[in-house]
Design a protein around this motif. Structure first.
Motif, mmCIF file in Angstrom:
data_model
loop_
_atom_site.group_PDB
_atom_site.id
_atom_site.type_symbol
_atom_site.label_atom_id
_atom_site.label_comp_id
_atom_site.label_asym_id
_atom_site.label_seq_id
_atom_site.Cartn_x
_atom_site.Cartn_y
_atom_site.Cartn_z
ATOM 1 N N ARG A 25 -45.502 9.239 10.245
ATOM 2 C CA ARG A 25 -46.911 8.769 10.213
ATOM 3 C C ARG A 25 -47.081 7.974 11.433
ATOM 4 N N LEU A 26 -46.088 7.504 12.255
ATOM 5 C CA LEU A 26 -46.541 6.733 13.408
ATOM 6 C C LEU A 26 -47.341 7.252 14.326
ATOM 7 N N GLY A 27 -47.093 8.399 14.765
ATOM 8 C CA GLY A 27 -48.060 9.303 15.676
ATOM 9 C C GLY A 27 -49.623 9.220 15.106
ATOM 10 N N THR A 28 -49.853 9.117 13.898
ATOM 11 C CA THR A 28 -51.183 9.079 13.377
ATOM 12 C C THR A 28 -51.937 7.833 13.215
ATOM 13 N N LEU A 29 -51.292 6.767 13.845
ATOM 14 C CA LEU A 29 -51.962 5.345 13.754
ATOM 15 C C LEU A 29 -53.388 5.408 14.293
ATOM 16 N N GLY A 30 -53.412 5.886 15.502
ATOM 17 C CA GLY A 30 -54.750 6.222 16.010
ATOM 18 C C GLY A 30 -55.969 6.847 15.242
ATOM 19 N N ASP A 31 -55.503 7.688 14.198
ATOM 20 C CA ASP A 31 -56.213 8.346 13.478
ATOM 21 C C ASP A 31 -56.917 7.466 12.258
ATOM 22 N N ILE A 32 -56.166 6.207 12.191
ATOM 23 C CA ILE A 32 -56.914 5.489 10.865
ATOM 24 C C ILE A 32 -58.260 4.899 11.063
ATOM 25 N N LEU A 33 -58.603 4.399 12.297
ATOM 26 C CA LEU A 33 -59.858 3.778 12.528
ATOM 27 C C LEU A 33 -61.011 4.817 12.459
ATOM 28 N N PRO A 34 -60.881 6.056 12.862
ATOM 29 C CA PRO A 34 -61.960 6.813 12.810
ATOM 30 C C PRO A 34 -62.161 7.470 11.276
ATOM 31 N N ALA A 35 -61.148 7.396 10.563
ATOM 32 C CA ALA A 35 -61.272 8.062 9.380
ATOM 33 C C ALA A 35 -61.832 6.949 8.267
ATOM 34 N N LEU A 36 -61.784 5.864 8.686
ATOM 35 C CA LEU A 36 -62.485 4.700 7.810
ATOM 36 C C LEU A 36 -63.894 5.021 7.627
ATOM 37 N N PRO A 37 -64.434 4.826 6.331
ATOM 38 C CA PRO A 37 -65.921 5.075 5.683
ATOM 39 C C PRO A 37 -67.117 4.144 6.497
ATOM 40 N N GLY A 38 -66.526 3.127 7.020
ATOM 41 C CA GLY A 38 -67.647 2.082 7.595
ATOM 42 C C GLY A 38 -67.162 0.759 7.769
ATOM 43 N N PRO A 39 -67.783 -0.176 8.266
ATOM 44 C CA PRO A 39 -66.947 -1.609 8.905
ATOM 45 C C PRO A 39 -66.611 -2.240 7.473
ATOM 46 N N LEU A 40 -66.044 -3.285 7.703
ATOM 47 C CA LEU A 40 -65.254 -4.119 6.692
ATOM 48 C C LEU A 40 -66.243 -5.299 6.351
ATOM 49 N N ASP A 41 -66.730 -5.579 5.050
ATOM 50 C CA ASP A 41 -67.757 -6.713 4.791
ATOM 51 C C ASP A 41 -66.669 -7.833 4.625
ATOM 52 N N VAL A 42 -67.027 -8.927 5.628
ATOM 53 C CA VAL A 42 -66.113 -10.126 5.517
ATOM 54 C C VAL A 42 -66.164 -10.811 4.193
ATOM 55 N N HIS A 43 -66.828 -10.736 3.405
ATOM 56 C CA HIS A 43 -67.069 -11.273 1.940
ATOM 57 C C HIS A 43 -66.013 -10.607 1.175
ATOM 58 N N ASP A 44 -65.757 -9.369 1.272
ATOM 59 C CA ASP A 44 -64.572 -8.817 0.489
ATOM 60 C C ASP A 44 -63.255 -9.491 0.881
ATOM 61 N N VAL A 45 -63.029 -9.676 2.300
ATOM 62 C CA VAL A 45 -61.873 -10.348 2.761
ATOM 63 C C VAL A 45 -61.628 -11.760 2.082
ATOM 64 N N LEU A 46 -62.799 -12.536 1.998
ATOM 65 C CA LEU A 46 -62.931 -13.748 1.658
ATOM 66 C C LEU A 46 -62.510 -13.878 0.134
ATOM 67 N N ALA A 47 -63.138 -12.834 -0.622
ATOM 68 C CA ALA A 47 -62.847 -12.920 -2.127
ATOM 69 C C ALA A 47 -61.666 -12.644 -2.260
ATOM 70 N N ALA A 48 -60.815 -11.653 -1.423
ATOM 71 C CA ALA A 48 -59.473 -11.181 -1.683
ATOM 72 C C ALA A 48 -58.465 -12.487 -1.302
ATOM 73 N N CYS A 49 -58.826 -13.203 -0.588
ATOM 74 C CA CYS A 49 -58.058 -14.336 -0.094
ATOM 75 C C CYS A 49 -58.206 -15.526 -1.144
ATOM 76 N N GLY A 50 -59.364 -15.356 -1.601
ATOM 77 C CA GLY A 50 -59.473 -16.447 -2.798
ATOM 78 C C GLY A 50 -58.500 -16.052 -3.890
ATOM 79 N N ARG A 51 -58.683 -15.009 -4.386
ATOM 80 C CA ARG A 51 -57.840 -14.525 -5.522
ATOM 81 C C ARG A 51 -56.262 -14.627 -5.057
ATOM 82 N N LEU A 52 -55.946 -14.300 -4.024
ATOM 83 C CA LEU A 52 -54.583 -14.338 -3.703
ATOM 84 C C LEU A 52 -54.065 -16.024 -3.499
#
Length: 451
Positions: free
Chosen positions: A25-52
């Motif tokens: 899979r190392l050769g496919t690292l560059g394919d991760i970003l274009p395949a994502l459905p959209g930007p990351l919501d910072v509030h999802d990050v904050l919520a996950a950090c709070g739970r952890l």
């Protein structure tokens, strides 16, 4: 929490895979970003950090027990149980959403940094922060939580985060980031996390890791930075955290210094085998009198002797032990010239090397510390030549001297001034090596279109 056997120390977007699959899979690292459905919501990050953070505050949770076992694993990280507990408590504190919000506000202007805001110097134009893209982290070997927090900052900035840990480290970083992904009900964090464990000597994997990177974050020595930099593609941003040298400073109140002060200093020296850039390698004493210097060195040695039993003796590679032996032997020989005085533990677990020459000298680490004279009037002259390497100063001084001494150390190039006993501690959002991480992990972009 998903767990992994030691035969599969590779976490790839929510899956645990073996070495063969990770290599494929190392050769496919560059394919991760274009395949994502959209930007990351910072509030999802904050919520996950709070739970952890909540899970890491509960010693009975499976996540806490797993990470505690990683930190205390004698074959890898090898922390004493009490230090592992302190590390998990510090990580939980650093993940508190209110502190991360404060960091976002201070560094990117708020919790919606990806929304356009009026440009301050142009009518009709807007500016916004955007992720830098694919962010590769070469995690620090010496600070288990360092890689985790670097990735959290990468997620707050909206990046895809690919992490390399040392081939000899535990799975702490993998397990912590897997737990963070599991704490995100949206599932979006999982798609932006890849954590691999391999040696930097594996240049084929290192080259493949860096090839798709928009920025590479390196924690480590000059050699580590140079070893990674040669594999960076053109235009890739290199973010260096280190290498740095830290020191302690004892002012002229030595006669009134209590034993606990020096024991705090000893704990700073012994914690983590001096392997962090905030560990003191030199203890400077505000004196020009050799006898006063040697007396202070003896007191430092007594403090190390009193504290050493509470800390593990970290294993040393042959080259590391050889360097310690050479440095200590030379310092011992120079005693006949009146230049030095040495104090060592019977088992060699620590060494105090008093040296009448003030120049900043790197320590061979593992409980080896220099004690040198430095009258306060000489701070800038002596230390300024090493300004690019200075980081933390552990200061013991009368209250009225703290601000003037801190100003002198900042003029010399230091980045942090803290009390003895707190040199290895930090607070959430604290600048890394004098810079703001979220801005280094982002791009500032603009829109200047009519209407």
């Amino acid at each position: 929490m998903r767990t992994a056997p030691r035969t599969t120390p590779y976490y790839w977007q929510g899956e645990w895979v073996d070495e063969q699959e990770a290599g494929r899979r190392l050769g496919t690292l560059g394919d991760i970003l274009p395949a994502l459905p959209g930007p990351l919501d910072v509030h999802d990050v904050l919520a996950a950090c709070g739970r952890l953070a909540a899970l890491l505050s509960d010693p009975d949770s499976p996540e806490y027990r797993r990470l505690h076992a990683d930190l205390t694993d004698p074959a890898t990280t090898g922390l004493p149980a009490v230090d592992a507990e302190l590390s998990l408590a510090a990580l939980a504190s650093a993940l508190a959403p209110e502190l991360l919000v404060a960091q976002l506000t201070a560094e990117l202007g708020g919790t919606t940094p990806h929304r356009p805001a009026p440009a301050p110097f142009a009518d009709g134009a807007t500016e916004l922060w955007q992720p830098i893209g694919t962010l590769v982290h070469i995690a620090p070997r010496s600070v288990a939580a360092g890689g985790v927090l670097s990735v959290v900052e990468g997620l707050l900035a909206g990046n895809v985060n690919v992490v390399k840990t040392s081939g000899t480290e535990s799975l702490f970083t993998q397990h912590a980031l897997a737990a963070l992904a599991d704490a995100d009900p949206s599932g979006r964090l999982r798609g932006r996390l890849v954590v691999l464990r391999f040696s930097s000597r594996d240049t084929e994997w290192l080259r493949a890791l860096c090839r798709p990177a928009d920025a590479v974050v390196v924690w480590g020595t000059e050699e580590a930075v140079e070893g990674v930099a040669r594999h960076l593609p053109p235009g890739c941003r290199l973010v260096e955290w280190g290498p740095k040298i830290s020191l302690a400073y004892l002012d002229r109140t030595g006669a009134r210094r209590d034993g606990e002060t020096l024991r705090k200093l000893a704990r700073d020296v012994l914690r983590n085998g001096q392997r962090t850039c905030t560990s003191p390698q030199v203890v400077y004493v505000d004196t020009a009198d050799p006898e006063a210097l040697f007396a202070e060195a003896r007191a430092v040695a007594d403090a190390l002797s009193a504290e050493a039993a509470g800390f593990p003796v970290f294993p040393r590679e042959t080259a590391e032990q050889a360097e310690i032996t050479n440095v200590v032997t030379l310092a011992h020989l120079e005693e006949h010239l009146g230049l030095t005085r040495t104090f060592s533990a019977p088992d060699g677990s620590w060494h105090v090397l008093a040296d009448t020459r003030p120049g900043l000298s790197a320590s061979p680490l593992f409980g080896t510390v220099w004690v040198k004279p430095l009258p306060r009037e000489e701070i800038v002259r002596v230390l300024h030549p090493m300004r690019r390497y200075l980081q933390t100063v552990g200061l013991h001084a009368e209250a009225s001297s703290v601000a003037p001494l801190a100003a002198e150390f900042f003029r010399a190039g230091a980045l942090r001034v803290v009390p003895l006993g707190a040199m290895l501690d930090s607070y959430a959002g604290e600048p890394h090596d004098g810079q703001l991480a979220l801005q280094r992990y982002s791009r500032r972009v603009s829109i200047a279109m009519a209407g």
